[in-house]
Write a protein that holds these residues in place. Structure first.
Motif, PDB file in Angstrom:
ATOM      1  N   LEU A 101      21.723   6.336 -47.519  1.00 20.50           N
ATOM      2  CA  LEU A 101      22.945   5.542 -47.416  1.00 20.50           C
ATOM      3  C   LEU A 101      23.767   5.964 -46.207  1.00 20.50           C
ATOM      4  CD1 LEU A 101      24.923   3.463 -48.420  1.00 20.50           C
ATOM      5  CD2 LEU A 101      25.751   5.118 -50.111  1.00 20.50           C
ATOM      6  N   GLU A 102      23.862   7.258 -45.974  1.00 20.33           N
ATOM      7  CA  GLU A 102      24.604   7.755 -44.818  1.00 20.33           C
ATOM      8  C   GLU A 102      23.981   7.265 -43.516  1.00 20.33           C
ATOM      9  OE1 GLU A 102      26.361  11.986 -43.068  1.00 20.33           O
ATOM     10  OE2 GLU A 102      24.978  11.968 -44.772  1.00 20.33           O
ATOM     11  N   PHE A 103      22.654   7.289 -43.443  1.00 19.73           N
ATOM     12  CA  PHE A 103      21.961   6.831 -42.241  1.00 19.73           C
ATOM     13  C   PHE A 103      22.183   5.333 -42.027  1.00 19.73           C
ATOM     14  CE2 PHE A 103      18.124   4.743 -40.546  1.00 19.73           C
ATOM     15  CZ  PHE A 103      18.111   5.289 -39.268  1.00 19.73           C
ATOM     16  N   VAL A 104      22.038   4.560 -43.100  1.00 12.64           N
ATOM     17  CA  VAL A 104      22.173   3.102 -42.987  1.00 12.64           C
ATOM     18  C   VAL A 104      23.582   2.727 -42.549  1.00 12.64           C
ATOM     19  CG1 VAL A 104      22.242   0.952 -44.307  1.00 12.64           C
ATOM     20  CG2 VAL A 104      20.320   2.523 -44.590  1.00 12.64           C
ATOM     21  N   THR A 105      24.593   3.326 -43.165  1.00 11.89           N
ATOM     22  CA  THR A 105      25.965   2.969 -42.807  1.00 11.89           C
ATOM     23  C   THR A 105      26.292   3.361 -41.368  1.00 11.89           C
ATOM     24  OG1 THR A 105      26.716   5.049 -43.830  1.00 11.89           O
ATOM     25  CG2 THR A 105      26.855   3.047 -45.163  1.00 11.89           C
ATOM     26  N   GLU A 106      25.751   4.475 -40.906  1.00 12.52           N
ATOM     27  CA  GLU A 106      25.981   4.878 -39.519  1.00 12.52           C
ATOM     28  C   GLU A 106      25.376   3.868 -38.547  1.00 12.52           C
ATOM     29  OE1 GLU A 106      24.531   8.786 -38.878  1.00 12.52           O
ATOM     30  OE2 GLU A 106      26.119   9.774 -40.026  1.00 12.52           O
ATOM     31  N   VAL A 107      24.142   3.445 -38.830  1.00 11.19           N
ATOM     32  CA  VAL A 107      23.463   2.495 -37.942  1.00 11.19           C
ATOM     33  C   VAL A 107      24.165   1.140 -37.966  1.00 11.19           C
ATOM     34  CG1 VAL A 107      21.324   1.233 -37.503  1.00 11.19           C
ATOM     35  CG2 VAL A 107      21.241   3.657 -38.132  1.00 11.19           C
ATOM     36  N   VAL A 108      24.481   0.667 -39.169  1.00  7.39           N
ATOM     37  CA  VAL A 108      25.130  -0.638 -39.294  1.00  7.39           C
ATOM     38  C   VAL A 108      26.497  -0.626 -38.623  1.00  7.39           C
ATOM     39  CG1 VAL A 108      26.144  -2.272 -40.930  1.00  7.39           C
ATOM     40  CG2 VAL A 108      23.890  -1.316 -41.380  1.00  7.39           C
ATOM     41  N   GLY A 159      11.061  -3.193 -47.738  1.00 11.73           N
ATOM     42  CA  GLY A 159      12.420  -2.688 -47.806  1.00 11.73           C
ATOM     43  C   GLY A 159      12.499  -1.184 -47.934  1.00 11.73           C
ATOM     44  N   ALA A 160      13.721  -0.705 -48.206  1.00  5.71           N
ATOM     45  CA  ALA A 160      13.980   0.737 -48.242  1.00  5.71           C
ATOM     46  C   ALA A 160      14.258   1.255 -49.643  1.00  5.71           C
ATOM     47  CB  ALA A 160      15.165   1.063 -47.336  1.00  5.71           C
ATOM     48  N   ASN A 161      14.040   0.405 -50.664  1.00  6.45           N
ATOM     49  CA  ASN A 161      14.242   0.823 -52.055  1.00  6.45           C
ATOM     50  C   ASN A 161      15.685   1.217 -52.356  1.00  6.45           C
ATOM     51  OD1 ASN A 161      11.731   0.400 -53.221  1.00  6.45           O
ATOM     52  ND2 ASN A 161      10.960   2.401 -52.596  1.00  6.45           N
ATOM     53  N   GLY A 162      16.634   0.596 -51.675  1.00  7.22           N
ATOM     54  CA  GLY A 162      18.032   0.891 -51.936  1.00  7.22           C
ATOM     55  C   GLY A 162      18.500   0.293 -53.254  1.00  7.22           C
ATOM     56  N   ASP A 163      19.728   0.626 -53.627  1.00  9.65           N
ATOM     57  CA  ASP A 163      20.283   0.117 -54.882  1.00  9.65           C
ATOM     58  C   ASP A 163      21.599  -0.610 -54.615  1.00  9.65           C
ATOM     59  OD1 ASP A 163      22.159   2.133 -54.476  1.00  9.65           O
ATOM     60  OD2 ASP A 163      21.133   3.530 -55.824  1.00  9.65           O
ATOM     61  N   ILE A 164      22.278  -0.973 -55.683  1.00 10.66           N
ATOM     62  CA  ILE A 164      23.517  -1.738 -55.543  1.00 10.66           C
ATOM     63  C   ILE A 164      24.592  -0.937 -54.816  1.00 10.66           C
ATOM     64  CG2 ILE A 164      24.357  -1.035 -57.813  1.00 10.66           C
ATOM     65  CD1 ILE A 164      24.887  -4.471 -56.084  1.00 10.66           C
ATOM     66  N   ALA A 165      24.588   0.387 -54.964  1.00 10.48           N
ATOM     67  CA  ALA A 165      25.576   1.208 -54.253  1.00 10.48           C
ATOM     68  C   ALA A 165      25.373   1.117 -52.746  1.00 10.48           C
ATOM     69  CB  ALA A 165      25.495   2.667 -54.716  1.00 10.48           C
ATOM     70  N   ASP A 166      24.116   1.078 -52.309  1.00  9.32           N
ATOM     71  CA  ASP A 166      23.834   0.924 -50.882  1.00  9.32           C
ATOM     72  C   ASP A 166      24.370  -0.410 -50.371  1.00  9.32           C
ATOM     73  OD1 ASP A 166      22.380   3.373 -50.762  1.00  9.32           O
ATOM     74  OD2 ASP A 166      20.672   2.363 -51.661  1.00  9.32           O
ATOM     75  N   LEU A 167      24.154  -1.452 -51.163  1.00  7.66           N
ATOM     76  CA  LEU A 167      24.655  -2.766 -50.757  1.00  7.66           C
ATOM     77  C   LEU A 167      26.180  -2.793 -50.702  1.00  7.66           C
ATOM     78  CD1 LEU A 167      22.412  -5.412 -52.564  1.00  7.66           C
ATOM     79  CD2 LEU A 167      22.437  -4.794 -50.152  1.00  7.66           C
ATOM     80  N   LEU A 168      26.830  -2.202 -51.683  1.00  2.50           N
ATOM     81  CA  LEU A 168      28.289  -2.226 -51.698  1.00  2.50           C
ATOM     82  C   LEU A 168      28.873  -1.480 -50.504  1.00  2.50           C
ATOM     83  CD1 LEU A 168      29.095  -1.781 -55.499  1.00  2.50           C
ATOM     84  CD2 LEU A 168      28.877  -3.887 -54.162  1.00  2.50           C
ATOM     85  N   ALA A 169      28.218  -0.386 -50.095  1.00  3.28           N
ATOM     86  CA  ALA A 169      28.658   0.329 -48.888  1.00  3.28           C
ATOM     87  C   ALA A 169      28.504  -0.552 -47.660  1.00  3.28           C
ATOM     88  CB  ALA A 169      27.865   1.617 -48.724  1.00  3.28           C
ATOM     89  N   LEU A 170      27.413  -1.291 -47.596  1.00  4.71           N
ATOM     90  CA  LEU A 170      27.189  -2.235 -46.498  1.00  4.71           C
ATOM     91  C   LEU A 170      28.244  -3.339 -46.513  1.00  4.71           C
ATOM     92  CD1 LEU A 170      25.358  -3.323 -44.196  1.00  4.71           C
ATOM     93  CD2 LEU A 170      24.021  -4.484 -45.959  1.00  4.71           C
ATOM     94  N   TYR A 171      28.617  -3.813 -47.691  1.00  4.48           N
ATOM     95  CA  TYR A 171      29.592  -4.898 -47.788  1.00  4.48           C
ATOM     96  C   TYR A 171      31.001  -4.434 -47.435  1.00  4.48           C
ATOM     97  CZ  TYR A 171      25.763  -7.149 -50.302  1.00  4.48           C
ATOM     98  OH  TYR A 171      24.537  -7.667 -50.656  1.00  4.48           O
ATOM     99  N   GLN A 172      31.306  -3.169 -47.693  1.00  7.65           N
ATOM    100  CA  GLN A 172      32.601  -2.647 -47.257  1.00  7.65           C
ATOM    101  C   GLN A 172      32.708  -2.702 -45.733  1.00  7.65           C
ATOM    102  OE1 GLN A 172      32.372   1.076 -49.798  1.00  7.65           O
ATOM    103  NE2 GLN A 172      34.558   0.680 -49.972  1.00  7.65           N
ATOM    104  N   LEU A 173      31.633  -2.334 -45.050  1.00  6.69           N
ATOM    105  CA  LEU A 173      31.618  -2.429 -43.589  1.00  6.69           C
ATOM    106  C   LEU A 173      31.687  -3.886 -43.135  1.00  6.69           C
ATOM    107  CD1 LEU A 173      28.915   0.210 -42.590  1.00  6.69           C
ATOM    108  CD2 LEU A 173      31.375   0.348 -42.187  1.00  6.69           C
ATOM    109  N   THR A 174      31.005  -4.755 -43.852  1.00  7.69           N
ATOM    110  CA  THR A 174      31.008  -6.175 -43.511  1.00  7.69           C
ATOM    111  C   THR A 174      32.416  -6.745 -43.606  1.00  7.69           C
ATOM    112  OG1 THR A 174      28.726  -6.414 -44.286  1.00  7.69           O
ATOM    113  CG2 THR A 174      30.026  -8.420 -44.114  1.00  7.69           C
ATOM    114  N   GLY A 175      33.164  -6.338 -44.630  1.00  6.32           N
ATOM    115  CA  GLY A 175      34.556  -6.767 -44.743  1.00  6.32           C
ATOM    116  C   GLY A 175      35.437  -6.124 -43.696  1.00  6.32           C
TER     117      GLY A 175
END
Length: 344
Positions: free
Chosen positions: A5-12, A57-73
């Motif tokens: 999750l940390e890696f994904v959020t940094e890249v995104v 995919g990367a086998n992420g879960d709903i928490a990974d998506l919610l972190a991505l959506y916070q950045l999207t907002g």
């Protein structure tokens, strides 16, 4: 935060920071969207965060998506990132195959879709990004059976419209449309999917809340009145304190909700978060515009991108009124309200 999750959020966040400017968000005002950004996310396979390895995919879960959506907002991303990733996550949740091409999702309490002999009829208002998507994931009724379906939008008649933030919110009409995929869902699954979709909206909303707060901090340090920055005035400090408190509460609420969803322990977390963020969005929009004064409502300033989203998103999907009713219905069945409040 997990290592993935940390890696994904940094890249995104790096991609968003590099490619999203005020002019990028303003593309929506011209009926366009950030196709270059979308391609960058596709090329880096960042839209598959919560898809299983079976589908690349990367086998992420709903928490990974919610972190991505916070950045999207937070960046007011003018692309269907939330809709596409959530639709595919939900398809896999009910054991249907996700899509590579752009997919949107709509769980709208005003929709009227029915299936007869495998054909779909009816209409749905306020479908996000329908004009740009190839598939729609939604609910449909077949007799007494509720189904989750995927249907091609090439078969639909689409009436284009936008929300207050200029984001696509189209009315989609189907007449004897072919279903791509379908599965029957029970009441427990229905409630879970409703929680996922509401949680996604709330995560994006919390990101927009935080950005309105950060913009207000920055502006209050740059803007001067009577020879000193306005953040040194007591009234402005009061507004900034309100913003800081609401942003912190929103972040904590999202983290608590995400943890409950991942651990399958959620009961009222989504409802409580929806109610609290609805209140926070009103406070943040008010205080942020008070700090910015007249310039905050102009197209030349970025604040309006975020407050318009706060106002628009509050009214979309299953709103706080829906969750308030759910809680009220439960409370009406409770004999000892104090015990209910202190033990749940």
């Amino acid at each position: 935060m997990s290592e993935m999750l940390e890696f994904v959020t940094e890249v995104v966040e790096k991609i968003y920071n590099d490619l999203i400017t005020k002019e990028t968000v303003d593309l929506l005002e011209e009926g366009k969207w950030a196709t270059t950004l979308w391609q960058q996310l596709v090329d880096n396979e960042l839209l598959k965060v919560a898809i299983t390895e079976q589908y690349g995919g990367a086998n992420g879960d709903i928490a990974d998506l919610l972190a991505l959506y916070q950045l999207t907002g937070y960046y007011a991303v003018p692309a269907p990132v939330l809709e596409h990733t959530l639709a595919n996550f939900i398809l896999e949740y009910v054991r249907l195959t996700p899509f590579e091409s752009i997919t949107t999702i709509s769980f709208n309490d005003k929709q009227m879709l029915t299936m007869t002999n495998g054909k779909l009829d009816g209409n749905i208002p306020n479908v996000p990004w329908a004009r740009s998507a190839q598939q729609l994931v939604t609910f449909a009724q077949e007799g007494e059976v509720l189904k989750l379906i995927a249907v091609g939008l090439a078969q639909a008649s689409i009436v284009q419209a936008t929300n207050l933030a200029a984001e696509p919110r189209d009315t989609v009409n189907f007449q004897q449309a072919e279903i791509i995929a379908q599965t029957e869902i029970n009441e427990q699954q229905l409630q879970k999917l409703i929680k996922y979709t509401t949680a996604a909206k709330l995560a994006a909303l919390s990101g927009a809340l935080d950005k309105a707060f950060q913009l207000s901090i920055r502006y209050s340090k740059e803007r001067e009145q009577f020879g000193r920055p306005i953040h040194r005035f007591q009234l402005v400090q009061q507004h900034l304190a309100n913003l800081a408190g609401e942003a912190a509460i929103a972040t904590a609420a999202i983290e608590n909700m995400a943890g409950a969803l991942v651990n399958e322990t959620e009961r009222y977390e989504v409802a409580f978060t929806s109610i609290r963020l609805d209140e926070a969005s009103k406070i943040v929009a008010t205080s942020a515009h008070q700090v910015h004064a007249a310039i905050g409502v102009t197209y030349e300033h970025s604040l309006q991108h975020y407050t318009r989203r706060l106002w628009a998103w509050r009214e979309e999907g299953l709103t706080t009124h829906y969750w308030q009713k759910q809680l009220a219905d439960d409370l009406l069945q409770v004999e000892n309200v104090w015990s209910w409040m202190t033990t749940k």
